[in-house]
Motif scaffolding. Structure first.
Motif, PDB file in Angstrom:
ATOM      1  N   VAL A 161       0.823  -1.074  -0.011  1.00 57.36           N
ATOM      2  CA  VAL A 161      -0.045  -0.011   0.057  1.00 57.36           C
ATOM      3  C   VAL A 161       0.715   1.201   0.028  1.00 57.36           C
ATOM      4  CG1 VAL A 161      -1.716   1.358   1.255  1.00 57.36           C
ATOM      5  CG2 VAL A 161      -2.008  -1.222   1.075  1.00 57.36           C
ATOM      6  N   VAL A 162       0.592   2.296  -1.063  1.00 50.61           N
ATOM      7  CA  VAL A 162       1.690   3.133  -1.250  1.00 50.61           C
ATOM      8  C   VAL A 162       0.902   4.544  -0.880  1.00 50.61           C
ATOM      9  CG1 VAL A 162       3.038   2.011  -2.904  1.00 50.61           C
ATOM     10  CG2 VAL A 162       1.134   3.243  -3.531  1.00 50.61           C
ATOM     11  N   GLY A 163      -0.323   4.549  -0.276  1.00 46.67           N
ATOM     12  CA  GLY A 163      -0.862   5.916  -0.179  1.00 46.67           C
ATOM     13  C   GLY A 163      -2.380   6.024  -0.664  1.00 46.67           C
ATOM     14  N   HIS A 164      -2.888   7.480  -0.749  1.00 42.25           N
ATOM     15  CA  HIS A 164      -4.243   7.550  -0.957  1.00 42.25           C
ATOM     16  C   HIS A 164      -4.193   8.236  -2.436  1.00 42.25           C
ATOM     17  CE1 HIS A 164      -4.732   7.537   3.075  1.00 42.25           C
ATOM     18  NE2 HIS A 164      -5.527   7.121   3.017  1.00 42.25           N
ATOM     19  N   GLN A 165      -5.322   8.001  -3.259  1.00 43.74           N
ATOM     20  CA  GLN A 165      -5.230   8.597  -4.471  1.00 43.74           C
ATOM     21  C   GLN A 165      -7.027   8.563  -4.923  1.00 43.74           C
ATOM     22  OE1 GLN A 165      -2.904   6.558  -7.681  1.00 43.74           O
ATOM     23  NE2 GLN A 165      -4.360   7.235  -9.203  1.00 43.74           N
ATOM     24  N   ASP A 166      -7.145   9.547  -5.444  1.00 44.92           N
ATOM     25  CA  ASP A 166      -8.698   9.618  -5.846  1.00 44.92           C
ATOM     26  C   ASP A 166      -9.848   9.085  -4.955  1.00 44.92           C
ATOM     27  OD1 ASP A 166      -7.625  10.634  -8.143  1.00 44.92           O
ATOM     28  OD2 ASP A 166      -7.571   8.653  -9.254  1.00 44.92           O
ATOM     29  N   GLY A 167      -9.511   9.366  -3.569  1.00 34.24           N
ATOM     30  CA  GLY A 167     -10.568   9.264  -2.741  1.00 34.24           C
ATOM     31  C   GLY A 167     -10.540   7.707  -2.390  1.00 34.24           C
ATOM     32  N   GLY A 168      -9.669   6.916  -2.949  1.00 35.58           N
ATOM     33  CA  GLY A 168      -9.304   5.559  -2.261  1.00 35.58           C
ATOM     34  C   GLY A 168      -7.896   5.305  -2.008  1.00 35.58           C
ATOM     35  N   ILE A 169      -7.590   3.799  -1.742  1.00 31.96           N
ATOM     36  CA  ILE A 169      -6.018   3.438  -1.437  1.00 31.96           C
ATOM     37  C   ILE A 169      -5.258   2.739  -2.790  1.00 31.96           C
ATOM     38  CG2 ILE A 169      -4.740   1.718  -0.112  1.00 31.96           C
ATOM     39  CD1 ILE A 169      -6.253   3.943   1.575  1.00 31.96           C
ATOM     40  N   ARG A 170      -4.353   3.536  -2.770  1.00 35.17           N
ATOM     41  CA  ARG A 170      -3.471   3.278  -4.118  1.00 35.17           C
ATOM     42  C   ARG A 170      -2.718   1.707  -3.642  1.00 35.17           C
ATOM     43  NH1 ARG A 170      -1.065   5.117  -8.623  1.00 35.17           N
ATOM     44  NH2 ARG A 170       1.148   4.513  -8.978  1.00 35.17           N
ATOM     45  N   VAL A 171      -3.035   0.803  -4.266  1.00 32.46           N
ATOM     46  CA  VAL A 171      -2.204  -0.496  -3.950  1.00 32.46           C
ATOM     47  C   VAL A 171      -1.140  -0.841  -5.070  1.00 32.46           C
ATOM     48  CG1 VAL A 171      -2.593  -2.889  -3.260  1.00 32.46           C
ATOM     49  CG2 VAL A 171      -4.094  -1.246  -2.716  1.00 32.46           C
ATOM     50  N   VAL A 172       0.038  -1.411  -5.021  1.00 28.12           N
ATOM     51  CA  VAL A 172       0.901  -1.786  -6.029  1.00 28.12           C
ATOM     52  C   VAL A 172       1.263  -3.153  -5.855  1.00 28.12           C
ATOM     53  CG1 VAL A 172       3.193  -1.365  -7.165  1.00 28.12           C
ATOM     54  CG2 VAL A 172       1.988   0.790  -6.163  1.00 28.12           C
ATOM     55  N   CYS A 173       1.559  -3.835  -7.058  1.00 30.73           N
ATOM     56  CA  CYS A 173       1.924  -5.386  -6.964  1.00 30.73           C
ATOM     57  C   CYS A 173       2.974  -5.530  -8.033  1.00 30.73           C
ATOM     58  CB  CYS A 173       0.646  -6.228  -7.510  1.00 30.73           C
ATOM     59  SG  CYS A 173       1.260  -8.062  -7.715  1.00 30.73           S
ATOM     60  N   ARG A 174       4.104  -6.083  -7.539  1.00 30.51           N
ATOM     61  CA  ARG A 174       5.426  -5.990  -8.229  1.00 30.51           C
ATOM     62  C   ARG A 174       5.868  -7.492  -8.311  1.00 30.51           C
ATOM     63  NH1 ARG A 174       6.104  -1.478  -5.076  1.00 30.51           N
ATOM     64  NH2 ARG A 174       6.350   0.541  -6.423  1.00 30.51           N
ATOM     65  N   SER A 175       6.605  -8.124  -9.460  1.00 34.63           N
ATOM     66  CA  SER A 175       7.384  -9.268  -9.328  1.00 34.63           C
ATOM     67  C   SER A 175       7.945  -9.272 -10.504  1.00 34.63           C
ATOM     68  CB  SER A 175       6.001 -10.200  -9.896  1.00 34.63           C
ATOM     69  OG  SER A 175       6.725 -11.771  -9.840  1.00 34.63           O
ATOM     70  N   SER A 176       9.141 -10.036 -10.377  1.00 33.36           N
ATOM     71  CA  SER A 176      10.135 -10.210 -11.238  1.00 33.36           C
ATOM     72  C   SER A 176      10.592 -11.732 -11.826  1.00 33.36           C
ATOM     73  CB  SER A 176      11.414  -9.418 -10.946  1.00 33.36           C
ATOM     74  OG  SER A 176      11.953  -9.760  -9.801  1.00 33.36           O
ATOM     75  N   GLY A 177      11.492 -11.518 -12.635  1.00 33.62           N
ATOM     76  CA  GLY A 177      12.397 -12.918 -13.216  1.00 33.62           C
ATOM     77  C   GLY A 177      11.126 -13.837 -14.002  1.00 33.62           C
ATOM     78  N   TRP A 178      10.376 -13.294 -14.925  1.00 32.08           N
ATOM     79  CA  TRP A 178       9.524 -13.863 -15.818  1.00 32.08           C
ATOM     80  C   TRP A 178       9.915 -14.047 -17.162  1.00 32.08           C
ATOM     81  CZ3 TRP A 178       5.001 -16.338 -14.139  1.00 32.08           C
ATOM     82  CH2 TRP A 178       4.625 -15.855 -12.681  1.00 32.08           C
ATOM     83  N   TYR A 179       9.743 -15.204 -17.830  1.00 33.23           N
ATOM     84  CA  TYR A 179       9.933 -15.306 -19.288  1.00 33.23           C
ATOM     85  C   TYR A 179       8.989 -16.228 -19.720  1.00 33.23           C
ATOM     86  CZ  TYR A 179      12.452 -14.949 -23.648  1.00 33.23           C
ATOM     87  OH  TYR A 179      12.605 -14.600 -24.739  1.00 33.23           O
ATOM     88  N   PRO A 180       8.233 -15.816 -20.993  1.00 35.40           N
ATOM     89  CA  PRO A 180       8.352 -14.541 -21.823  1.00 35.40           C
ATOM     90  C   PRO A 180       7.514 -13.607 -20.857  1.00 35.40           C
ATOM     91  CG  PRO A 180       6.660 -16.075 -22.678  1.00 35.40           C
ATOM     92  CD  PRO A 180       7.607 -16.941 -21.685  1.00 35.40           C
ATOM     93  N   GLN A 181       7.169 -12.560 -21.645  1.00 38.75           N
ATOM     94  CA  GLN A 181       6.556 -11.611 -20.954  1.00 38.75           C
ATOM     95  C   GLN A 181       4.985 -12.129 -20.260  1.00 38.75           C
ATOM     96  OE1 GLN A 181       6.021  -7.750 -23.047  1.00 38.75           O
ATOM     97  NE2 GLN A 181       4.061  -7.493 -22.589  1.00 38.75           N
ATOM     98  N   PRO A 182       4.861 -11.874 -19.102  1.00 39.61           N
ATOM     99  CA  PRO A 182       3.554 -12.546 -18.319  1.00 39.61           C
ATOM    100  C   PRO A 182       2.519 -11.608 -18.488  1.00 39.61           C
ATOM    101  CG  PRO A 182       4.956 -11.602 -16.741  1.00 39.61           C
ATOM    102  CD  PRO A 182       5.688 -11.226 -18.230  1.00 39.61           C
ATOM    103  N   GLU A 183       1.368 -12.170 -18.029  1.00 43.00           N
ATOM    104  CA  GLU A 183       0.075 -11.369 -17.827  1.00 43.00           C
ATOM    105  C   GLU A 183      -0.214 -11.096 -16.591  1.00 43.00           C
ATOM    106  OE1 GLU A 183      -2.734 -14.501 -19.597  1.00 43.00           O
ATOM    107  OE2 GLU A 183      -2.023 -14.286 -21.593  1.00 43.00           O
ATOM    108  N   VAL A 184      -0.732 -10.038 -16.215  1.00 42.60           N
ATOM    109  CA  VAL A 184      -1.010  -9.670 -15.004  1.00 42.60           C
ATOM    110  C   VAL A 184      -2.305  -8.996 -14.472  1.00 42.60           C
ATOM    111  CG1 VAL A 184       0.255  -7.989 -12.688  1.00 42.60           C
ATOM    112  CG2 VAL A 184       1.521  -8.843 -14.876  1.00 42.60           C
ATOM    113  N   LEU A 185      -2.922  -9.125 -13.569  1.00 41.43           N
ATOM    114  CA  LEU A 185      -4.346  -8.907 -13.504  1.00 41.43           C
ATOM    115  C   LEU A 185      -4.549  -9.000 -11.914  1.00 41.43           C
ATOM    116  CD1 LEU A 185      -5.894 -11.888 -12.980  1.00 41.43           C
ATOM    117  CD2 LEU A 185      -5.515 -12.039 -15.576  1.00 41.43           C
ATOM    118  N   TRP A 186      -5.555  -8.395 -11.565  1.00 41.06           N
ATOM    119  CA  TRP A 186      -6.490  -8.047 -10.091  1.00 41.06           C
ATOM    120  C   TRP A 186      -7.563  -8.904 -10.303  1.00 41.06           C
ATOM    121  CZ3 TRP A 186      -3.518  -6.203  -6.139  1.00 41.06           C
ATOM    122  CH2 TRP A 186      -2.570  -5.288  -6.362  1.00 41.06           C
TER     123      TRP A 186
END
Length: 521
Positions: A161-186
């Motif tokens: 959780v990195v802070g507030h944005q547009d009246g809500g909570i800004r949440v960031v998801c990070r990952s590394s070491g993938w091949y080939p280019q992965p698909e990312v979704l919530w």
């Protein structure tokens, strides 16, 4: 006037030309058989390989015929660059791409039946793509296309959780070491897809992909979500879940939010008022002098407190430095002389005469395939075996970009694949793709602030511990804890640099405790 040619004359002419005609027919028939066409067949679907593993690309002739006297090759189809070439009964390395040198092998046990395969060791992201396999005889040339798909799973997503944005909570998801280019979704709890605020997928310096996806959660939306990163080539995914408490939302219950803010402020004010009252009372009881004298006394007290605090900081810093070096200093007290065992060395490895240096050679040596020798990967064991006690040795790794060090059971298999984990008899760490890992199951990433040019290995057999030290800054890297049985031996894997180039050797160094402070040459 000429008359007709007598019948016996015509008959004699036919008889005289008949042998030549028969010879011509036989020649044409042999030429037709020699010139018989063949086809080349490869795999009917893409070949998938994992990073750091191996890939096998098969190819064969139809109909079956010997290819021992043919020219056989694999090319990268996009630029026709040579991956592997076989001609005149042996492998040819003069035209081979530098990035494949030392990593390819022609499997030709069934070459008399027209079957051969290309084996690629230590698969890298750049190996991904199309290849062509061809056979060329003295009269014919045919080829087949095939595809190698490189794939690897990255790290488990890390959500923050990195802070507030547009009246809500800004949440960031990070990952590394993938091949080939992965698909990312919530996703929400019901598995429904949620829109992201931003998404960034980019390749790192080692060719692997890293991801960052952002979502803004409001009080009205789902407060428990999952971040999913999926490898479409392997059809596998990694997932992490986060739950946001209602208190963190800007639009939450105003009384709850106000109470959560007011109570800490009141506590601070009360503490500050108590401190001020105590200071005032103390000044009246002890000083009873003019304001200037009070000011000087307070300033003197503040200076004294500052000096005491600085002294405490220095003391704790000294204790930390002493504790950091204690483990290495203790381990060096058990230093032993370790040498390399040539009977276990893979044919690609070159050992020095004193058996202290080992490097990856330019060519494979013709060595007897004894049971003790590693036949697949460039591995070698120490000549000394340990079945008890405490032992310590140091290895110079320099600026090499790929190596593996540690101990293993004497009974590990020397033939075929090696799987590095304590369950398979290996207690080791390595450097791969710019990162250090302890080879647990799964591997444990190691945070390293100063790149080690020399690594110390300490074995405490009875305690069941194998520890690694960064001798460069005298810090502890990692300790395995296990129960040992049987004989353990030092393990070395010099490997190639990234890109397939030969690297400097691994060097077993004299430990200062042994040599009175001599450094490794």
């Amino acid at each position: 006037m000429l008359g007709k040619v007598p019948s016996f004359s015509r008959g004699s002419t036919v008889c005289s030309t008949l042998p030549g005609y028969v010879a011509l027919c036989l020649t044409l028939q042999v030429h037709r058989l020699v010139s018989a066409q063949f086809t080349v067949t490869g795999p009917d679907r893409p070949v998938t390989a994992s990073l750091g593993g191996e890939a096998i690309l098969p190819c064969h002739l139809s109909p079956r015929m010997s290819a021992e006297n043919m020219e056989v090759g694999w090319l990268r189809s996009q630029d026709s660059a040579v991956v592997l070439l076989y001609r005149d009964g042996q492998d040819q390395y003069g035209e081979q791409m530098p990035e494949y040198q030392g990593r390819t092998e022609l499997l030709k046990d069934d070459i008399i039946d027209g079957k051969v395969s290309l084996r690629i060791h230590d698969v890298q992201p750049s190996d991904d793509g199309q290849y062509s396999c061809y056979f060329q005889s003295s009269v014919s040339y045919e080829e087949a296309l095939m595809e190698l798909q490189v794939a690897d799973m990255g790290s488990v997503p890390v959500i923050s959780v990195v802070g507030h944005q547009d009246g809500g909570i800004r949440v960031v998801c990070r990952s590394s070491g993938w091949y080939p280019q992965p698909e990312v979704l919530w996703r929400d709890l019901q598995g429904q897809l949620l829109p992201s605020a931003s998404e960034e997928i980019s390749p790192a310096a080692n060719g692997l992909f890293q991801t960052e996806i952002v979502i803004v959660l409001t009080e009205e939306s789902n407060q428990k979500v999952s971040c999913c990163v999926r490898n479409p080539r392997l059809n596998q995914e990694r997932e992490s879940v986060i739950s946001i408490a209602e208190l963190f939302f800007p639009g939450g219950n105003p009384w709850t939010v106000a109470l959560g803010l007011i109570l800490p402020v009141l506590a601070v004010l009360m503490a500050l008022a108590s401190y001020c009252f105590w200071r005032q009372h103390r000044a009246k009881e002890t000083l009873r002098s003019d304001k200037e004298s009070e000011k000087e006394t307070l300033l003197s007290e503040w200076e004294g407190e500052k000096e005491a605090l600085q002294s405490e900081i220095e003391r704790q810093k000294a204790e930390y430095e002493a504790a950091k070096e204690l483990g290495l200093a203790r381990a060096r007290g058990y230093a032993v002389d370790v040498t390399l065992d040539p009977d276990t060395a893979n044919p690609h490895l070159v050992l020095s005469a004193d058996r202290k240096h080992v490097r990856y050679g330019d060519t494979r040596q013709d060595l007897p395939d004894n049971p003790e020798r590693f036949d697949k990967y460039p591995e070698v064991l120490g000549a000394e075996g340990f079945a008890g006690g405490r032992r310590y040795w140091e290895v110079e790794v320099g600026d090499k970009t790929r190596w593996t060090l540690g101990v293993c059971r004497e009974s590990v298999s020397r033939k075929g694949e090696s799987s590095y984990s304590p369950g398979n008899g290996y207690w080791a760490m390595w450097l791969r793709y710019g990162g250090y890992q302890a080879l647990t199951s799964p591997p444990t990433p190691l945070p390293v602030s100063v790149r080690p040019s020399r690594v110390g290995i300490f074995l405490d057999y009875e305690a069941g511990e194998v520890s690694f030290y960064n001798v460069t800054d005298r810090s502890h890297l990692f300790t395995f804890t296990d129960t040992f049985s049987g004989t353990l031996r030092p393990y070395f894997y010099p490997g190639l640099n990234a890109g397939g180039t030969n690297a400097a050797p691994l060097v077993i160094c004299p430990v200062p405790a042994q040599t009175g402070g001599n450094l490794c040459p």
